[in-house]
Design a protein around this motif. Structure first.
Motif, short mmCIF file in Angstrom:
data_model
loop_
_atom_site.label_atom_id
_atom_site.label_comp_id
_atom_site.label_asym_id
_atom_site.label_seq_id
_atom_site.Cartn_x
_atom_site.Cartn_y
_atom_site.Cartn_z
N MET A 64 -18.26 -14.39 -28.82
CA MET A 64 -19.02 -15.59 -29.17
C MET A 64 -20.40 -15.15 -29.59
N GLY A 65 -21.12 -16.00 -30.28
CA GLY A 65 -22.41 -15.63 -30.82
C GLY A 65 -23.56 -16.04 -29.93
N SER A 66 -24.74 -15.67 -30.36
CA SER A 66 -25.93 -16.09 -29.66
C SER A 66 -26.82 -16.83 -30.63
N ALA A 67 -27.56 -17.79 -30.14
CA ALA A 67 -28.37 -18.64 -31.01
C ALA A 67 -29.85 -18.41 -30.74
N PRO A 68 -30.58 -17.86 -31.73
CA PRO A 68 -32.03 -17.74 -31.56
C PRO A 68 -32.69 -19.11 -31.65
N ARG A 69 -33.95 -19.20 -31.25
CA ARG A 69 -34.70 -20.47 -31.33
C ARG A 69 -34.93 -20.84 -32.79
N THR A 70 -34.61 -22.07 -33.15
CA THR A 70 -34.83 -22.58 -34.49
C THR A 70 -35.33 -24.01 -34.39
N PRO A 71 -35.96 -24.52 -35.46
CA PRO A 71 -36.37 -25.93 -35.45
C PRO A 71 -35.16 -26.84 -35.24
N PRO A 72 -35.37 -28.09 -34.78
CA PRO A 72 -34.26 -29.00 -34.45
C PRO A 72 -33.26 -29.26 -35.59
N ALA A 73 -33.70 -29.23 -36.83
CA ALA A 73 -32.80 -29.53 -37.94
C ALA A 73 -32.16 -28.27 -38.52
N GLN A 74 -32.31 -27.15 -37.82
CA GLN A 74 -31.75 -25.89 -38.29
C GLN A 74 -30.98 -25.22 -37.16
N TYR A 75 -30.15 -24.25 -37.53
CA TYR A 75 -29.39 -23.53 -36.52
C TYR A 75 -29.14 -22.12 -37.03
N ALA A 76 -29.21 -21.15 -36.17
CA ALA A 76 -28.90 -19.77 -36.52
C ALA A 76 -28.14 -19.15 -35.37
N ALA A 77 -27.18 -18.29 -35.67
CA ALA A 77 -26.39 -17.64 -34.64
C ALA A 77 -25.77 -16.38 -35.21
N THR A 78 -25.44 -15.44 -34.35
CA THR A 78 -24.63 -14.31 -34.75
C THR A 78 -23.20 -14.62 -34.31
N LEU A 79 -22.24 -14.27 -35.16
CA LEU A 79 -20.83 -14.55 -34.88
C LEU A 79 -20.05 -13.26 -34.88
N THR A 80 -18.92 -13.25 -34.20
CA THR A 80 -18.03 -12.10 -34.18
C THR A 80 -16.76 -12.47 -34.92
N ILE A 81 -16.35 -11.62 -35.83
CA ILE A 81 -15.09 -11.84 -36.55
C ILE A 81 -13.96 -11.33 -35.67
N GLY A 82 -12.99 -12.22 -35.39
CA GLY A 82 -11.87 -11.88 -34.53
C GLY A 82 -10.85 -11.02 -35.24
N PRO A 83 -9.82 -10.58 -34.53
CA PRO A 83 -8.81 -9.68 -35.09
C PRO A 83 -8.03 -10.28 -36.26
N LYS A 84 -7.98 -11.60 -36.36
CA LYS A 84 -7.29 -12.25 -37.48
C LYS A 84 -8.26 -12.64 -38.58
N GLY A 85 -9.52 -12.17 -38.51
CA GLY A 85 -10.51 -12.49 -39.52
C GLY A 85 -11.15 -13.86 -39.34
N GLN A 86 -10.96 -14.46 -38.19
CA GLN A 86 -11.47 -15.81 -37.95
C GLN A 86 -12.84 -15.77 -37.27
N ILE A 87 -13.62 -16.82 -37.53
CA ILE A 87 -14.88 -17.02 -36.81
C ILE A 87 -14.84 -18.42 -36.20
N VAL A 88 -15.66 -18.63 -35.20
CA VAL A 88 -15.80 -19.94 -34.58
C VAL A 88 -17.17 -20.48 -34.96
N ILE A 89 -17.21 -21.70 -35.50
CA ILE A 89 -18.50 -22.33 -35.78
C ILE A 89 -19.03 -22.81 -34.43
N PRO A 90 -20.20 -22.29 -34.01
CA PRO A 90 -20.72 -22.64 -32.69
C PRO A 90 -20.94 -24.15 -32.53
N LYS A 91 -20.82 -24.61 -31.29
CA LYS A 91 -20.96 -26.03 -30.99
C LYS A 91 -22.27 -26.61 -31.51
N GLY A 92 -23.36 -25.87 -31.36
CA GLY A 92 -24.65 -26.36 -31.83
C GLY A 92 -24.65 -26.66 -33.32
N ALA A 93 -24.00 -25.79 -34.10
CA ALA A 93 -23.91 -26.00 -35.56
C ALA A 93 -22.96 -27.15 -35.86
#
Length: 77
Positions: free
Chosen positions: A1-30
């Motif tokens: 799962m990713g981590s989310a740095p501090r961003t303004p309320p109308a923005q979101y940033a995170a690092t994501l990990t690509i799984g073995p099937k090439g999939q990513i999860v869009i974090p709940k905050g986004a």
């Protein structure tokens, strides 16, 4: 799962990990920020120099707004 740095309320940033099937999860905050729900369709745009963008599938109509589309497909003989 990713981590989310501090961003303004109308923005979101995170690092994501690509799984073995090439999939990513869009974090709940986004997902919450854009109102994405299970089953929603999204548009993925990729450019070697600019990276990857994910937006609502409805954005395709906005992107294509200036492109005239034929009302009837061309006839093929």
């Amino acid at each position: 799962m990713g981590s989310a740095p501090r961003t303004p309320p109308a923005q979101y940033a995170a690092t994501l990990t690509i799984g073995p099937k090439g999939q990513i999860v869009i974090p709940k905050g986004a997902r919450d920020l854009f109102g994405y729900k299970p089953g929603d369709q999204v548009l993925l745009l990729a450019d070697v120099e600019r990276g990857i963008a994910i937006m609502p599938a409805s954005a395709l109509a906005d992107l294509m707004g200036g492109v005239p589309l034929p009302s009837d497909p061309p006839e093929v003989d």
